[in-house]
Design an enzyme around this catalytic site. Sequence first.
Site, PDB file in Angstrom:
ATOM      1  CD1 TRP A  19      -2.345  -1.786  -0.011  1.00 48.70           C
ATOM      2  CD2 TRP A  19      -3.278  -1.026   1.891  1.00 48.70           C
ATOM      3  NE1 TRP A  19      -3.547  -2.427   0.159  1.00 48.70           N
ATOM      4  CE2 TRP A  19      -4.138  -1.984   1.320  1.00 48.70           C
ATOM      5  CE3 TRP A  19      -3.650  -0.414   3.090  1.00 48.70           C
ATOM      6  CZ2 TRP A  19      -5.361  -2.342   1.911  1.00 48.70           C
ATOM      7  CZ3 TRP A  19      -4.856  -0.775   3.679  1.00 48.70           C
ATOM      8  CH2 TRP A  19      -5.707  -1.725   3.092  1.00 48.70           C
ATOM      9  CD  GLU A  32       7.940   3.458  -4.412  1.00 48.88           C
ATOM     10  OE1 GLU A  32       7.371   3.239  -3.335  1.00 48.88           O
ATOM     11  OE2 GLU A  32       7.392   3.278  -5.517  1.00 48.88           O
ATOM     12  CD  GLU A  46       8.336  -4.210  -6.802  1.00 46.77           C
ATOM     13  OE1 GLU A  46       7.110  -4.361  -6.880  1.00 46.77           O
ATOM     14  OE2 GLU A  46       8.859  -3.367  -6.069  1.00 46.77           O
ATOM     15  N   GLY A  79       4.561   2.039 -10.962  1.00 50.22           N
ATOM     16  CA  GLY A  79       3.655   3.185 -10.986  1.00 50.22           C
ATOM     17  C   GLY A  79       3.570   3.890 -12.326  1.00 50.22           C
ATOM     18  CB  SER A 102       2.651  -1.199 -14.163  1.00 50.43           C
ATOM     19  OG  SER A 102       3.118   0.110 -13.885  1.00 50.43           O
ATOM     20  N   GLY A 109      -0.245   0.173  -6.666  1.00 50.22           N
ATOM     21  CA  GLY A 109      -1.486   0.928  -6.884  1.00 50.22           C
ATOM     22  C   GLY A 109      -2.743   0.069  -6.960  1.00 50.22           C
TER      23      GLY A 109
HETATM   24  P1  PGA Z   1       2.835  -0.489  -8.784  1.00 51.01           P
HETATM   25  O1  PGA Z   1       3.921  -0.662  -7.613  1.00 51.01           O
HETATM   26  O2  PGA Z   1       2.046  -1.785  -8.832  1.00 51.01           O
HETATM   27  O3  PGA Z   1       1.991   0.668  -8.339  1.00 51.01           O
HETATM   28  O4  PGA Z   1       3.585  -0.249 -10.036  1.00 51.01           O
HETATM   29  C1  PGA Z   1       4.568  -1.890  -7.402  1.00 51.01           C
HETATM   30  C2  PGA Z   1       5.552  -1.764  -6.266  1.00 51.01           C
HETATM   31  O5  PGA Z   1       6.235  -0.733  -6.163  1.00 51.01           O
HETATM   32  O6  PGA Z   1       5.674  -2.693  -5.450  1.00 51.01           O
END
Ligand code: PGA
Length: 253
Positions: free
Chosen positions: A13, A102, A170, A176, A215, A237
Amino acid sequence: MAKQPRPLIAGNWKMNGLARSGTREARALAKRLAGVKRLGCEVLICPPAPLLPVLRAALKGSRIAIGGQDCHAAATGAHTGDVSAEMLADAGCRYVIVGHSERRADHGETDRRVRAKAEAAHRAGLTAIVCVGETAAQRRRRETLKVVGAQLRGSLPAGATAGNTVVAYEPVWAIGSGLTPTAGDVAEVHASIRSRLVRRFKAEGRGMRILYGGSVKAGNAGELLAVANVDGALVGGASLTAKDFWPIVRVRA
Ligand code: PGA
């Protein structure tokens, strides 16, 4: 034939969700899952830390596990604002995400730091979801396999097993953005991760789950989850509402 690992569909989340809306969405998902006869996957929600007790109560007796989004390497101490793996376990978590891109970007987390966090997760009895992935520039330079290989080498602790560690691939540029690699590209990277895991961890590496993240949506989950060596998904998301998350979970439910 090695036993297929049980897929994991995990929702991250990030910094989204408040008590009332989070409870509503988590309960709605739990309700859908309750209707599945023999559930074929594990389902996990990783909410912001203040929501852990709220979701723990709301999801009691459900088929949804809860997890943290990060942890400190130390068990206790003078680390204002941080949360330890022991605290997450105490709050009812079974999993913790470490090394999300991130965190690596916003907080300068190195592979070494990520490995210390994964070790902390293991110490506390949690399963660490260790994230790796290349940037757009690295992909353009065709460095994806090299970058991911170095991240795995640096971020995975020596004591990693199929039970205590999950790898999440990822691609940073896919997070995102609505962009995803092709199924062929995902297959190539996941096969490369698998062979590195097997080389280093032998049978444990064969059983370690490798999630795809970036995504993932209802519209592409079927194709991505069908790729060889994709043992689940890490969803940002599209995990925030039951309406969006359920169709992804259902692919493997
Ligand atoms: P996303 O994020 O599905 O919004 O692209 C995935 C994540 O960062 O784990």
